[in-house]
Design an enzyme around this catalytic site. Sequence first.
Site, mmCIF file in Angstrom:
data_model
loop_
_atom_site.group_PDB
_atom_site.id
_atom_site.type_symbol
_atom_site.label_atom_id
_atom_site.label_comp_id
_atom_site.label_asym_id
_atom_site.label_seq_id
_atom_site.Cartn_x
_atom_site.Cartn_y
_atom_site.Cartn_z
ATOM 1 N N GLU A 1 42.889 34.234 38.683
ATOM 2 C CA GLU A 1 43.300 35.163 39.740
ATOM 3 C C GLU A 1 43.515 34.301 40.992
ATOM 4 O OE1 GLU A 1 42.348 38.596 42.865
ATOM 5 O OE2 GLU A 1 40.902 37.074 42.333
ATOM 6 N N ASP B 1 38.065 35.317 38.463
ATOM 7 C CA ASP B 1 38.141 35.958 39.770
ATOM 8 C C ASP B 1 38.238 34.904 40.885
ATOM 9 O OD1 ASP B 1 37.883 38.567 41.139
ATOM 10 O OD2 ASP B 1 36.074 37.683 42.009
HETATM 11 C C1 NOJ Z 1 39.229 39.914 43.269
HETATM 12 C C2 NOJ Z 1 39.012 41.144 42.449
HETATM 13 O O1 NOJ Z 1 40.180 41.431 41.740
HETATM 14 C C3 NOJ Z 1 38.630 42.228 43.416
HETATM 15 O O2 NOJ Z 1 38.616 43.503 42.807
HETATM 16 C C4 NOJ Z 1 37.277 41.879 43.988
HETATM 17 O O3 NOJ Z 1 36.918 42.831 44.957
HETATM 18 C C5 NOJ Z 1 37.315 40.496 44.636
HETATM 19 N N1 NOJ Z 1 37.983 39.526 43.844
HETATM 20 C C6 NOJ Z 1 35.924 39.991 44.874
HETATM 21 O O4 NOJ Z 1 35.333 39.679 43.640
#
Ligand code: NOJ
Length: 537
Positions: free
Chosen positions: A276, A212
Amino acid sequence: MSSLRLVPDAFDDPKQWWVGQVLYQAYPRSFMDSNGDGVGDLRGVMARLDHLAWLGIRALWLSPITVSPNADFGYDVADYYDVDPSLGTLADLDALVAAARDRDIGIVMDLVPNHTSIEHPWFGASRSSRDNPKRDWYVWADPAPDGGPPNNWVSVFGGPAWTFDEPTGQYYLHNFLDDQPDLNWWSEEVRLQFDRILRYWFDAGVSGFRIDVAHMVIKDRELRDNPAATDTDSFMERMRGQRQEFNSLRPEVHEVHRRWREIADSYDPPKLLLGETFVEHLDDLFPFFGDGGDELHLDFNIPFAHSPFEAASLADMISRTEAAMPARGTPVWVGSNHDISRFPTRWADGDPDRARCALMMLLTLRGTTVLYEGDEIGMVDTDVPRDELVDPVGIRFYPYAGRDPVRTPMQWENVDGGGFTSDGVTPWLRFGDLACNVADQRDDPDSFVTLTRDLIALRTSTPDLATGAWSAIPAPDGVLAYRRGGYQVVINLGDTPVNVPGLDGRVVIGTRRARERDLAPGSLTVGAGEGVVIAPS
Ligand code: NOJ
């Protein structure tokens, strides 16, 4: 025509088992509910593994399943070592890993290293006093001289990125909700904790992690103010009023990624690290693969997903990504996920022909493709009325509906409960249009799911489509055309049929199935909203 390979063929390389493959993201709360409480769970995922095996998926990424008070539905972790009781138990996860392995599917978990839940015991200790040994596990700072926040950073979810903590007289940083305090990645103890977490799950048989906000974990040590956005900055930067120069994309983040990579690569076969990397500008993406590919194995290409669905823009994104890649690794293509509008809505505006074109593109590009649950049946965004919104982002920014429209339950069958939960149970989020569902599409040779499955089968059984080099084919306006090894892919995103010259071979798969076996003797006319894959003759 001979097949031309400009990149090494890693297809059968067990050290890069994700190359050329298709991964699948399940949002566990919405995938399959095994116990009739309206919320999906791990036993539910297990019950649907055969669907994924039938599709030809190589790994299944589960959005967070660790313990969470669910302020941000799992992205606020209160215990990194256990499964959230609403989703199951460690024993359920063990069973899922084993059942997936039997089908040659790896389980990829979600790691949330940027922040914890405010309810994590680490934060409880950290906020208890200024001299608690865990104080510097989080980012604390004194108020500005006027008593306000220490600097001008704004949260990704809106408002200041700082919250004042009365008892200890300092602010803590949160780049997302104030329930999600940011960890301090300058602390060696925090780094050691995450080394342990990685190894714990890898040793338990998990095949990798999606990480993440991987690009953001480390922040400027001096907490300098971000510069103001200018007219040439992206939409998000202009909305925030600032460029995230000091709270994101810091050069020191690469050191952290290299550390994780060493751990992942110490396993045989290596564990996958999938970042991500939610960057605004395409050029900011490439460094995350590392020089010579020594950082994250794969990094989501979000600027591509945000591209308009127009041939020129897509071709530009793809060719720039390809040009940056070979020395670094493998591109990652994604059209939908749990944060952005689904591609049949965002790119295709609900037009099934254009959605099929998008699917063909995603499954014929070089690299690794990640499908989101429902992509395989062409699921569109669902309108969720205001009083049913549960996503904190949707609630805060209404009438922008946030992320609930893309998180509604998987549509398995057109029956009460949708095949997702039991008859008569209200799911945690309403259903979309159940007329679009797996069961009705499965045996229909013209359906979206059949096209998905056939494209995946063709990709994974054809070395040219799995790993063959990508190069652009010059094509008339509105047409996206490229070569993969000796194969040619032609997708007409324009409004009129176009005769595309310079083609040669036989159509092996078309978004309109009737085109299959058509010959392309030097050129081929491709209809508006139509795509074809041409095999060399
Ligand atoms: C990215 C995640 O995909 C999202 O769903 C989340 O709200 C944020 N990061 C914070 O963790």
